[in-house]
Scaffold this motif. Sequence first.
Motif, mmCIF file in Angstrom:
data_model
loop_
_atom_site.group_PDB
_atom_site.id
_atom_site.type_symbol
_atom_site.label_atom_id
_atom_site.label_comp_id
_atom_site.label_asym_id
_atom_site.label_seq_id
_atom_site.Cartn_x
_atom_site.Cartn_y
_atom_site.Cartn_z
ATOM 1 N N GLU A 74 -3.485 54.741 138.465
ATOM 2 C CA GLU A 74 -2.363 55.659 138.383
ATOM 3 C C GLU A 74 -2.299 56.293 136.996
ATOM 4 O O GLU A 74 -2.648 55.658 135.989
ATOM 5 C CB GLU A 74 -1.028 54.945 138.653
ATOM 6 N N PHE A 75 -1.794 57.513 136.978
ATOM 7 C CA PHE A 75 -1.563 58.239 135.723
ATOM 8 C C PHE A 75 -0.177 58.865 135.791
ATOM 9 O O PHE A 75 0.344 59.182 136.864
ATOM 10 C CB PHE A 75 -2.615 59.327 135.523
ATOM 11 N N GLY A 76 0.402 59.081 134.633
ATOM 12 C CA GLY A 76 1.725 59.699 134.577
ATOM 13 C C GLY A 76 2.763 58.639 134.305
ATOM 14 O O GLY A 76 2.470 57.569 133.798
ATOM 15 N N GLY A 77 3.981 58.920 134.678
ATOM 16 C CA GLY A 77 5.050 58.001 134.386
ATOM 17 C C GLY A 77 5.616 58.267 133.002
ATOM 18 O O GLY A 77 5.132 59.122 132.265
ATOM 19 N N GLY A 78 6.654 57.534 132.670
ATOM 20 C CA GLY A 78 7.288 57.697 131.373
ATOM 21 C C GLY A 78 8.787 57.708 131.487
ATOM 22 O O GLY A 78 9.357 57.245 132.478
ATOM 23 N N LEU A 79 9.420 58.247 130.462
ATOM 24 C CA LEU A 79 10.877 58.289 130.379
ATOM 25 C C LEU A 79 11.366 59.713 130.599
ATOM 26 O O LEU A 79 10.829 60.663 130.007
ATOM 27 C CB LEU A 79 11.318 57.802 128.997
ATOM 28 N N VAL A 80 12.373 59.865 131.441
ATOM 29 C CA VAL A 80 12.924 61.180 131.738
ATOM 30 C C VAL A 80 14.423 61.053 131.933
ATOM 31 O O VAL A 80 14.908 59.992 132.361
ATOM 32 C CB VAL A 80 12.244 61.788 132.988
ATOM 33 N N GLN A 81 15.153 62.104 131.636
ATOM 34 C CA GLN A 81 16.594 62.099 131.850
ATOM 35 C C GLN A 81 16.922 62.363 133.318
ATOM 36 O O GLN A 81 16.151 63.017 134.029
ATOM 37 C CB GLN A 81 17.267 63.149 130.980
ATOM 38 N N ALA A 82 18.052 61.884 133.742
ATOM 39 C CA ALA A 82 18.510 62.129 135.111
ATOM 40 C C ALA A 82 18.547 63.632 135.378
ATOM 41 O O ALA A 82 18.964 64.415 134.522
ATOM 42 C CB ALA A 82 19.885 61.524 135.325
ATOM 43 N N GLY A 83 18.069 64.009 136.559
ATOM 44 C CA GLY A 83 17.985 65.410 136.924
ATOM 45 C C GLY A 83 16.651 66.038 136.596
ATOM 46 O O GLY A 83 16.353 67.155 137.027
ATOM 47 N N GLY A 84 15.847 65.328 135.832
ATOM 48 C CA GLY A 84 14.552 65.842 135.427
ATOM 49 C C GLY A 84 13.468 65.582 136.458
ATOM 50 O O GLY A 84 13.718 65.069 137.548
ATOM 51 N N SER A 85 12.250 65.956 136.091
ATOM 52 C CA SER A 85 11.100 65.827 136.980
ATOM 53 C C SER A 85 9.971 65.087 136.293
ATOM 54 O O SER A 85 9.875 65.081 135.060
ATOM 55 C CB SER A 85 10.599 67.213 137.405
ATOM 56 N N LEU A 86 9.128 64.501 137.116
ATOM 57 C CA LEU A 86 7.972 63.759 136.615
ATOM 58 C C LEU A 86 6.903 63.798 137.701
ATOM 59 O O LEU A 86 7.219 63.817 138.894
ATOM 60 C CB LEU A 86 8.362 62.317 136.307
ATOM 61 N N SER A 87 5.657 63.799 137.287
ATOM 62 C CA SER A 87 4.561 63.812 138.246
ATOM 63 C C SER A 87 3.644 62.631 138.004
ATOM 64 O O SER A 87 3.282 62.335 136.865
ATOM 65 C CB SER A 87 3.768 65.114 138.118
ATOM 66 N N LEU A 88 3.281 61.956 139.077
ATOM 67 C CA LEU A 88 2.327 60.858 139.030
ATOM 68 C C LEU A 88 1.059 61.270 139.763
ATOM 69 O O LEU A 88 1.104 62.070 140.702
ATOM 70 C CB LEU A 88 2.898 59.614 139.699
#
Length: 123
Positions: free
Chosen positions: A6-20
Amino acid sequence: QVQLVEFGGGLVQAGGSLSLSCAASGRTSSTYVMAWFRQAPGKEREFVAAIDWSSGNTNYADSVKGRFAISRGSARNTVYLQMNSLIPDDTAVYYCAARYLDIATRPYDYRYWGQGTQVTVSS
């Protein structure tokens, strides 16, 4: 054997986006399913989404429908999870998994697993 990373992940604020993303190698096949599961501290591992590689059919947990999208990469051995409108309850370690034949939603139906990647959503 199938190896998953797996790649990606991390810290994000509520309402934000992230891709794995998840890269598979080894004995991949046109008749296999790739899925994402997640596990929060003190909770059981739960199904998030899955995609049938040959048909493109997808399945989502109710908790992520309309917010997350699973897709195949142009390369046969890559799958993505786009996560939008993230909420603190999405905080977990996210795992990529693979199995042969049809889509399943129970962790023990999947034989191959990645090492997991942490996703943390702050409020």
